[in-house]
Design a protein around this motif. Structure first.
Motif, PDB file in Angstrom:
ATOM      1  N   LYS A   7      57.898  26.516  48.446  1.00 47.38           N
ATOM      2  CA  LYS A   7      58.903  27.180  49.260  1.00 47.38           C
ATOM      3  C   LYS A   7      60.301  26.889  48.757  1.00 47.38           C
ATOM      4  O   LYS A   7      61.172  27.754  48.719  1.00 47.38           O
ATOM      5  N   THR A   8      60.521  25.639  48.349  1.00 51.44           N
ATOM      6  CA  THR A   8      61.843  25.285  47.844  1.00 51.44           C
ATOM      7  C   THR A   8      62.161  26.029  46.570  1.00 51.44           C
ATOM      8  O   THR A   8      63.290  26.418  46.299  1.00 51.44           O
ATOM      9  N   GLY A   9      61.120  26.241  45.727  1.00 52.13           N
ATOM     10  CA  GLY A   9      61.382  26.896  44.456  1.00 52.13           C
ATOM     11  C   GLY A   9      61.591  28.384  44.577  1.00 52.13           C
ATOM     12  O   GLY A   9      62.163  29.000  43.697  1.00 52.13           O
ATOM     13  N   THR A  10      61.107  28.997  45.675  1.00 48.45           N
ATOM     14  CA  THR A  10      61.193  30.446  45.777  1.00 48.45           C
ATOM     15  C   THR A  10      62.338  30.900  46.675  1.00 48.45           C
ATOM     16  O   THR A  10      62.711  32.059  46.630  1.00 48.45           O
ATOM     17  N   THR A  11      62.870  30.015  47.507  1.00 46.34           N
ATOM     18  CA  THR A  11      63.936  30.414  48.416  1.00 46.34           C
ATOM     19  C   THR A  11      65.279  30.301  47.727  1.00 46.34           C
ATOM     20  O   THR A  11      65.424  29.668  46.675  1.00 46.34           O
ATOM     21  N   VAL A  12      66.281  30.918  48.350  1.00 50.01           N
ATOM     22  CA  VAL A  12      67.646  30.894  47.849  1.00 50.01           C
ATOM     23  C   VAL A  12      68.493  30.102  48.832  1.00 50.01           C
ATOM     24  O   VAL A  12      68.363  30.260  50.049  1.00 50.01           O
ATOM     25  N   SER A 117      69.192  25.694  58.345  1.00 53.68           N
ATOM     26  CA  SER A 117      69.475  25.652  56.906  1.00 53.68           C
ATOM     27  C   SER A 117      70.912  26.063  56.614  1.00 53.68           C
ATOM     28  O   SER A 117      71.581  25.479  55.752  1.00 53.68           O
ATOM     29  N   LEU A 118      71.402  27.073  57.343  1.00 52.57           N
ATOM     30  CA  LEU A 118      72.777  27.528  57.146  1.00 52.57           C
ATOM     31  C   LEU A 118      73.775  26.437  57.514  1.00 52.57           C
ATOM     32  O   LEU A 118      74.721  26.157  56.767  1.00 52.57           O
ATOM     33  N   LEU A 119      73.568  25.777  58.649  1.00 52.33           N
ATOM     34  CA  LEU A 119      74.481  24.719  59.071  1.00 52.33           C
ATOM     35  C   LEU A 119      74.425  23.528  58.121  1.00 52.33           C
ATOM     36  O   LEU A 119      75.457  22.923  57.807  1.00 52.33           O
ATOM     37  N   ALA A 120      73.223  23.177  57.662  1.00 57.91           N
ATOM     38  CA  ALA A 120      73.098  22.067  56.724  1.00 57.91           C
ATOM     39  C   ALA A 120      73.777  22.387  55.389  1.00 57.91           C
ATOM     40  O   ALA A 120      74.412  21.513  54.774  1.00 57.91           O
ATOM     41  N   SER A 121      73.668  23.634  54.939  1.00 55.61           N
ATOM     42  CA  SER A 121      74.302  24.022  53.673  1.00 55.61           C
ATOM     43  C   SER A 121      75.822  23.993  53.795  1.00 55.61           C
ATOM     44  O   SER A 121      76.521  23.510  52.897  1.00 55.61           O
ATOM     45  N   LEU A 122      76.354  24.500  54.906  1.00 57.23           N
ATOM     46  CA  LEU A 122      77.803  24.489  55.105  1.00 57.23           C
ATOM     47  C   LEU A 122      78.326  23.064  55.273  1.00 57.23           C
ATOM     48  O   LEU A 122      79.437  22.750  54.846  1.00 57.23           O
ATOM     49  N   GLN A 123      77.511  22.215  55.884  1.00 62.77           N
ATOM     50  CA  GLN A 123      77.923  20.817  56.003  1.00 62.77           C
ATOM     51  C   GLN A 123      77.954  20.143  54.646  1.00 62.77           C
ATOM     52  O   GLN A 123      78.804  19.289  54.381  1.00 62.77           O
ATOM     53  N   ALA A 124      77.025  20.526  53.755  1.00 56.73           N
ATOM     54  CA  ALA A 124      77.041  19.981  52.396  1.00 56.73           C
ATOM     55  C   ALA A 124      78.279  20.423  51.628  1.00 56.73           C
ATOM     56  O   ALA A 124      78.691  19.753  50.674  1.00 56.73           O
ATOM     57  N   MET A 125      78.893  21.545  52.022  1.00 55.43           N
ATOM     58  CA  MET A 125      80.134  22.009  51.398  1.00 55.43           C
ATOM     59  C   MET A 125      81.363  21.339  51.998  1.00 55.43           C
ATOM     60  O   MET A 125      82.481  21.693  51.662  1.00 55.43           O
ATOM     61  N   ARG A 126      81.150  20.385  52.896  1.00 50.26           N
ATOM     62  CA  ARG A 126      82.232  19.632  53.550  1.00 50.26           C
ATOM     63  C   ARG A 126      83.099  20.529  54.428  1.00 50.26           C
ATOM     64  O   ARG A 126      84.281  20.241  54.633  1.00 50.26           O
ATOM     65  N   VAL A 215      67.004  22.013  51.745  1.00 50.15           N
ATOM     66  CA  VAL A 215      68.169  22.782  51.320  1.00 50.15           C
ATOM     67  C   VAL A 215      68.656  22.183  50.003  1.00 50.15           C
ATOM     68  O   VAL A 215      69.150  21.057  49.972  1.00 50.15           O
ATOM     69  N   ARG A 216      68.505  22.948  48.942  1.00 43.98           N
ATOM     70  CA  ARG A 216      68.919  22.465  47.618  1.00 43.98           C
ATOM     71  C   ARG A 216      69.559  23.603  46.836  1.00 43.98           C
ATOM     72  O   ARG A 216      69.096  24.744  46.898  1.00 43.98           O
ATOM     73  N   PHE A 217      70.602  23.279  46.112  1.00 46.82           N
ATOM     74  CA  PHE A 217      71.257  24.242  45.230  1.00 46.82           C
ATOM     75  C   PHE A 217      70.655  24.062  43.843  1.00 46.82           C
ATOM     76  O   PHE A 217      70.972  23.119  43.120  1.00 46.82           O
ATOM     77  N   THR A 218      69.758  24.975  43.471  1.00 40.70           N
ATOM     78  CA  THR A 218      68.982  24.837  42.241  1.00 40.70           C
ATOM     79  C   THR A 218      69.640  25.606  41.097  1.00 40.70           C
ATOM     80  O   THR A 218      70.687  26.240  41.251  1.00 40.70           O
ATOM     81  N   GLY A 219      68.982  25.557  39.946  1.00 44.04           N
ATOM     82  CA  GLY A 219      69.468  26.301  38.792  1.00 44.04           C
ATOM     83  C   GLY A 219      69.441  27.801  39.018  1.00 44.04           C
ATOM     84  O   GLY A 219      70.294  28.537  38.502  1.00 44.04           O
ATOM     85  N   LYS A 220      68.455  28.274  39.793  1.00 42.08           N
ATOM     86  CA  LYS A 220      68.393  29.703  40.117  1.00 42.08           C
ATOM     87  C   LYS A 220      69.606  30.123  40.936  1.00 42.08           C
ATOM     88  O   LYS A 220      70.179  31.194  40.713  1.00 42.08           O
ATOM     89  N   ASP A 221      70.022  29.272  41.869  1.00 44.59           N
ATOM     90  CA  ASP A 221      71.213  29.571  42.661  1.00 44.59           C
ATOM     91  C   ASP A 221      72.462  29.613  41.776  1.00 44.59           C
ATOM     92  O   ASP A 221      73.327  30.472  41.954  1.00 44.59           O
ATOM     93  N   ALA A 222      72.547  28.670  40.837  1.00 44.24           N
ATOM     94  CA  ALA A 222      73.695  28.656  39.926  1.00 44.24           C
ATOM     95  C   ALA A 222      73.734  29.913  39.062  1.00 44.24           C
ATOM     96  O   ALA A 222      74.802  30.495  38.825  1.00 44.24           O
ATOM     97  N   ALA A 223      72.554  30.372  38.601  1.00 36.25           N
ATOM     98  CA  ALA A 223      72.498  31.598  37.791  1.00 36.25           C
ATOM     99  C   ALA A 223      72.900  32.816  38.613  1.00 36.25           C
ATOM    100  O   ALA A 223      73.640  33.692  38.125  1.00 36.25           O
TER     101      ALA A 223
END
Length: 244
Positions: A7-12, A117-126, A215-223
């Motif tokens: 799931k982690t590898g296929t999600t954005v 997931s959205l709140l956790a991602s925004l929190q990771a962006m400080r 919630v992880r920012f992977t290489g696919k997200d960077a691409a």
């Protein structure tokens, strides 16, 4: 464990869609040509097709064709002084509507992300917690209102109010009134329910938001983010050089 990895590898990551949304808004502001807008729309639809399996592809294509028709009709009416303002309204509706579909496609993808997931991602962006909560509420509010609108229209059709395009247009003021008043009342009720739901879930308490889903920012997200920068930039440069 293997299921979690799959799931982690296929999600954005939700931050990827947020980057696309912000870049999409900037792109439609700086790109003015019809061909440039078409290329931006094609880019957003290609992303929808690859990442969301084309779930919203046909509705977006249909809306784009309809809005293109509005723009064409508006341009045809502009030379006639009697229909100048009507033509101006149609052309603006078509042009602005087609532009808005680019960031709207990314906003839909962002709205499909789980709230945690959205709140956790925004929190990771400080970002401040209030920003994440406000964005999550905004993204959840419009689909809820859309559901309420469909329920109101279904109730009207059951009572034979506003049935058919001709009947709706001939009784447009009363039809709008019958839609608007229940929608405003339901909006107030939804806001109260949403506020109570957020309070029960501990929004007022300070602390770190933890997502049940990884919630992880992977290489696919960077691409994907790199493409989100390069494609609108290339369209903008080609437009500035007079290619289209």
């Amino acid at each position: 464990m293997s299921l979690t990895k799959t799931k982690t590898g296929t999600t954005v990551d939700p931050r990827t869609w947020l980057v696309h949304l912000l870049i999409g808004v900037a792109a439609i502001i700086f790109v003015h040509s019809n061909m440039g807008g078409l290329l931006l729309f094609a880019w957003s639809m290609l992303l929808q097709l690859t990442m969301r399996k084309g779930q919203y592809l046909l509705p977006f294509l249909f809306a784009y064709i309809v809005l293109t028709g509005f723009a064409w009709i508006g341009v045809q009416l502009l030379p006639d002084d009697r229909f100048y303002f009507l033509g101006l309204a149609f052309s603006n509706m078509g042009v602005i509507g087609r532009k808005a579909m680019v960031p709207l496609s990314f906003a839909i993808c962002l709205a499909k992300e789980p709230t945690g997931s959205l709140l956790a991602s925004l929190q990771a962006m400080r970002l401040p917690k209030a920003v994440g909560i406000g964005l999550a509420v905004l993204l959840r509010f419009f689909p809820t209102i859309g559901g309420e609108y469909r329920a109101i229209r279904a109730s009207q059709r059951f009572r034979e109010i506003g049935v058919g395009v001709v009947h709706t247009l001939t009784h447009l003021p009363s039809t709008v009134e019958y839609i608007l008043i229940p929608l405003i009342l339901r909006t107030t009720k939804v806001a109260e329910e949403l506020s109570a739901s957020m309070t029960v879930r501990g929004v007022r308490f300070s602390g770190e938001t933890i997502s049940y889903r990884p919630v992880r920012f992977t290489g696919k997200d960077a691409a994907l983010c790199a493409m989100a920068v390069l494609i609108p930039a290339a369209v903008f440069l080609l437009e500035r050089r007079g290619v289209f």
